[in-house]
Design a protein around this motif. Structure first.
Motif, PDB file in Angstrom:
ATOM      1  N   PRO A  92       0.824  -1.217   0.000  1.00  0.00           N
ATOM      2  CA  PRO A  92       0.000   0.000   0.000  1.00  0.00           C
ATOM      3  C   PRO A  92       0.855   1.263   0.000  1.00  0.00           C
ATOM      4  CG  PRO A  92      -0.015  -1.034   2.166  1.00  0.00           C
ATOM      5  CD  PRO A  92       0.698  -1.983   1.258  1.00  0.00           C
ATOM      6  N   ARG A  93       0.316   2.299  -0.640  1.00  0.00           N
ATOM      7  CA  ARG A  93       0.952   3.617  -0.652  1.00  0.00           C
ATOM      8  C   ARG A  93      -0.104   4.668  -0.357  1.00  0.00           C
ATOM      9  NH1 ARG A  93       3.918   3.895  -6.383  1.00  0.00           N
ATOM     10  NH2 ARG A  93       1.843   3.233  -7.032  1.00  0.00           N
ATOM     11  N   GLN A  94       0.285   5.724   0.333  1.00  0.00           N
ATOM     12  CA  GLN A  94      -0.667   6.755   0.723  1.00  0.00           C
ATOM     13  C   GLN A  94      -1.151   7.530  -0.490  1.00  0.00           C
ATOM     14  OE1 GLN A  94       0.837   9.447   3.666  1.00  0.00           O
ATOM     15  NE2 GLN A  94      -1.156  10.330   4.114  1.00  0.00           N
ATOM     16  N   SER A  95      -2.473   7.570  -0.665  1.00  0.00           N
ATOM     17  CA  SER A  95      -3.128   8.357  -1.724  1.00  0.00           C
ATOM     18  C   SER A  95      -2.745   7.919  -3.129  1.00  0.00           C
ATOM     19  CB  SER A  95      -2.806   9.852  -1.562  1.00  0.00           C
ATOM     20  OG  SER A  95      -3.213  10.317  -0.286  1.00  0.00           O
ATOM     21  N   ARG A  96      -2.227   6.707  -3.270  1.00  0.00           N
ATOM     22  CA  ARG A  96      -1.864   6.184  -4.588  1.00  0.00           C
ATOM     23  C   ARG A  96      -2.173   4.693  -4.643  1.00  0.00           C
ATOM     24  NH1 ARG A  96       4.053   7.221  -6.293  1.00  0.00           N
ATOM     25  NH2 ARG A  96       4.504   6.923  -4.081  1.00  0.00           N
ATOM     26  N   PRO A  97      -2.339   4.157  -5.852  1.00  0.00           N
ATOM     27  CA  PRO A  97      -2.547   2.707  -5.957  1.00  0.00           C
ATOM     28  C   PRO A  97      -1.342   1.954  -5.405  1.00  0.00           C
ATOM     29  CG  PRO A  97      -3.064   3.804  -8.032  1.00  0.00           C
ATOM     30  CD  PRO A  97      -2.395   4.826  -7.165  1.00  0.00           C
ATOM     31  N   PRO A  98      -1.539   0.762  -4.888  1.00  0.00           N
ATOM     32  CA  PRO A  98      -0.415   0.009  -4.314  1.00  0.00           C
ATOM     33  C   PRO A  98       0.541  -0.497  -5.387  1.00  0.00           C
ATOM     34  CG  PRO A  98      -2.376  -1.350  -4.388  1.00  0.00           C
ATOM     35  CD  PRO A  98      -2.814   0.036  -4.792  1.00  0.00           C
ATOM     36  N   LEU A  99       1.780  -0.738  -4.972  1.00  0.00           N
ATOM     37  CA  LEU A  99       2.711  -1.459  -5.834  1.00  0.00           C
ATOM     38  C   LEU A  99       2.328  -2.940  -5.808  1.00  0.00           C
ATOM     39  CD1 LEU A  99       6.250  -0.003  -4.952  1.00  0.00           C
ATOM     40  CD2 LEU A  99       4.828   0.524  -6.936  1.00  0.00           C
ATOM     41  N   LEU A 100       2.367  -3.588  -6.967  1.00  0.00           N
ATOM     42  CA  LEU A 100       1.981  -4.988  -7.078  1.00  0.00           C
ATOM     43  C   LEU A 100       3.231  -5.819  -7.345  1.00  0.00           C
ATOM     44  CD1 LEU A 100      -1.174  -4.470  -9.323  1.00  0.00           C
ATOM     45  CD2 LEU A 100      -1.022  -4.470  -6.819  1.00  0.00           C
ATOM     46  N   LEU A 101       3.553  -6.715  -6.423  1.00  0.00           N
ATOM     47  CA  LEU A 101       4.770  -7.512  -6.512  1.00  0.00           C
ATOM     48  C   LEU A 101       4.446  -8.976  -6.786  1.00  0.00           C
ATOM     49  CD1 LEU A 101       5.655  -4.954  -4.830  1.00  0.00           C
ATOM     50  CD2 LEU A 101       7.317  -6.455  -3.711  1.00  0.00           C
ATOM     51  N   THR A 102       5.229  -9.601  -7.619  1.00  0.00           N
ATOM     52  CA  THR A 102       5.214 -11.055  -7.763  1.00  0.00           C
ATOM     53  C   THR A 102       6.646 -11.545  -7.603  1.00  0.00           C
ATOM     54  OG1 THR A 102       5.377 -10.857 -10.183  1.00  0.00           O
ATOM     55  CG2 THR A 102       3.187 -11.187  -9.245  1.00  0.00           C
ATOM     56  N   VAL A 103       6.797 -12.654  -6.904  1.00  0.00           N
ATOM     57  CA  VAL A 103       8.119 -13.207  -6.612  1.00  0.00           C
ATOM     58  C   VAL A 103       8.159 -14.648  -7.101  1.00  0.00           C
ATOM     59  CG1 VAL A 103       9.809 -13.736  -4.816  1.00  0.00           C
ATOM     60  CG2 VAL A 103       8.349 -11.723  -4.586  1.00  0.00           C
ATOM     61  N   ALA A 104       9.156 -14.970  -7.905  1.00  0.00           N
ATOM     62  CA  ALA A 104       9.315 -16.320  -8.439  1.00  0.00           C
ATOM     63  C   ALA A 104      10.763 -16.756  -8.267  1.00  0.00           C
ATOM     64  CB  ALA A 104       8.918 -16.360  -9.917  1.00  0.00           C
ATOM     65  N   PRO A 105      10.992 -18.054  -8.131  1.00  0.00           N
ATOM     66  CA  PRO A 105      12.365 -18.526  -7.939  1.00  0.00           C
ATOM     67  C   PRO A 105      13.128 -18.622  -9.252  1.00  0.00           C
ATOM     68  CG  PRO A 105      10.878 -20.382  -7.935  1.00  0.00           C
ATOM     69  CD  PRO A 105      10.015 -19.151  -8.076  1.00  0.00           C
ATOM     70  N   PHE A 106      14.439 -18.451  -9.167  1.00  0.00           N
ATOM     71  CA  PHE A 106      15.330 -18.770 -10.281  1.00  0.00           C
ATOM     72  C   PHE A 106      16.296 -19.839  -9.800  1.00  0.00           C
ATOM     73  CE2 PHE A 106      19.542 -18.344 -12.206  1.00  0.00           C
ATOM     74  CZ  PHE A 106      19.228 -18.671 -13.515  1.00  0.00           C
ATOM     75  N   VAL A 107      16.228 -21.000 -10.426  1.00  0.00           N
ATOM     76  CA  VAL A 107      17.128 -22.105 -10.091  1.00  0.00           C
ATOM     77  C   VAL A 107      18.108 -22.268 -11.243  1.00  0.00           C
ATOM     78  CG1 VAL A 107      17.296 -24.549  -9.532  1.00  0.00           C
ATOM     79  CG2 VAL A 107      15.322 -23.223  -8.746  1.00  0.00           C
ATOM     80  N   PRO A 108      19.416 -22.106 -10.999  1.00  0.00           N
ATOM     81  CA  PRO A 108      20.394 -22.200 -12.091  1.00  0.00           C
ATOM     82  C   PRO A 108      20.332 -23.548 -12.794  1.00  0.00           C
ATOM     83  CG  PRO A 108      21.404 -21.332 -10.093  1.00  0.00           C
ATOM     84  CD  PRO A 108      20.040 -21.834  -9.716  1.00  0.00           C
TER      85      PRO A 108
END
Length: 206
Positions: A92-108
């Protein structure tokens, strides 16, 4: 004769590709130490406080209930996480739309463990910065300028009545454009259309 790119050359190619992506992309290790950030990610850190660097670590300033970036990264790297099911978080951010995060793994890949360690890919979408390009929409779906304008307004959350007023056209004309958008994009409902538009790049690469 086809030459096989060296490891360093591939790294340069991938860095160039990431810098053309309009979403912020961070690579972090299990301790949230920043390994790499594309150009959009560096710009995000300069203008936003919901995410910040503290020393070498990528941290969040916003409280998001029971879920944190650290927990998402840990879940992505715990060995039981499916690469097809990224973890998601809304900051969430004040007076603005939230940042949307996605997290995925990287396996070498096999054979690279001596050079590369597992890490997490953190992708961030900022609704304020995701401004669709009408020329891109026109190229992708063979839209007219008027149709592209309606599509962009829909993707940015405007109601049909507001679009008609902003573009100084009638509701009948807006609905006509909407039906043409359904046909040209292969969608059937407004929600389906908007979801597709949210996956469109925001810039032209000409």
């Amino acid at each position: 004769m086809q030459l096989t790119p060296t490891f360093n050359a591939v790294a340069v190619y991938l860095d160039g590709a990431l810098n053309r992506v309009d979403r912020a992309v961070f690579l972090v290790d299990a301790e949230l130490r920043l390994l790499h950030a594309n150009a959009a990610a560096a710009e995000l850190l300069e203008r936003d406080t919901a995410l910040r660097l503290h020393g070498e670590k990528l941290l969040q300033d916003s409280w998001s209930g029971d879920r944190t970036l650290a927990q998402l990264v840990a879940a992505a790297l715990d060995g039981h996480h499916s690469a097809h099911l990224p973890q998601a978080l809304s900051l969430p951010r004040q007076s603005r739309p939230p940042l949307l995060l996605t997290v995925a793994p990287f396996v070498p890949p096999e054979g690279t463990s001596a050079v590369l360690s597992p890490c997490a890919i953190v992708m961030v979408s900022d609704p304020d910065a995701h401004q669709l390009s009408c020329p891109v929409l026109m190229q992708l779906f063979d839209l007219t300028p008027a149709e592209a304008g309606v599509a962009r307004a829909l993707a940015h959350g405007q109601a049909l009545e507001d679009i008609a007023q902003a573009l100084d056209i009638s509701m009948h004309t807006v609905k006509t454009h909407l039906q043409k958008l359904f046909r040209k994009t292969g969608t059937r409902r407004q929600g389906e259309l908007v979801a597709m538009l949210h996956g469109v790049p925001t810039q032209s690469f000409e």
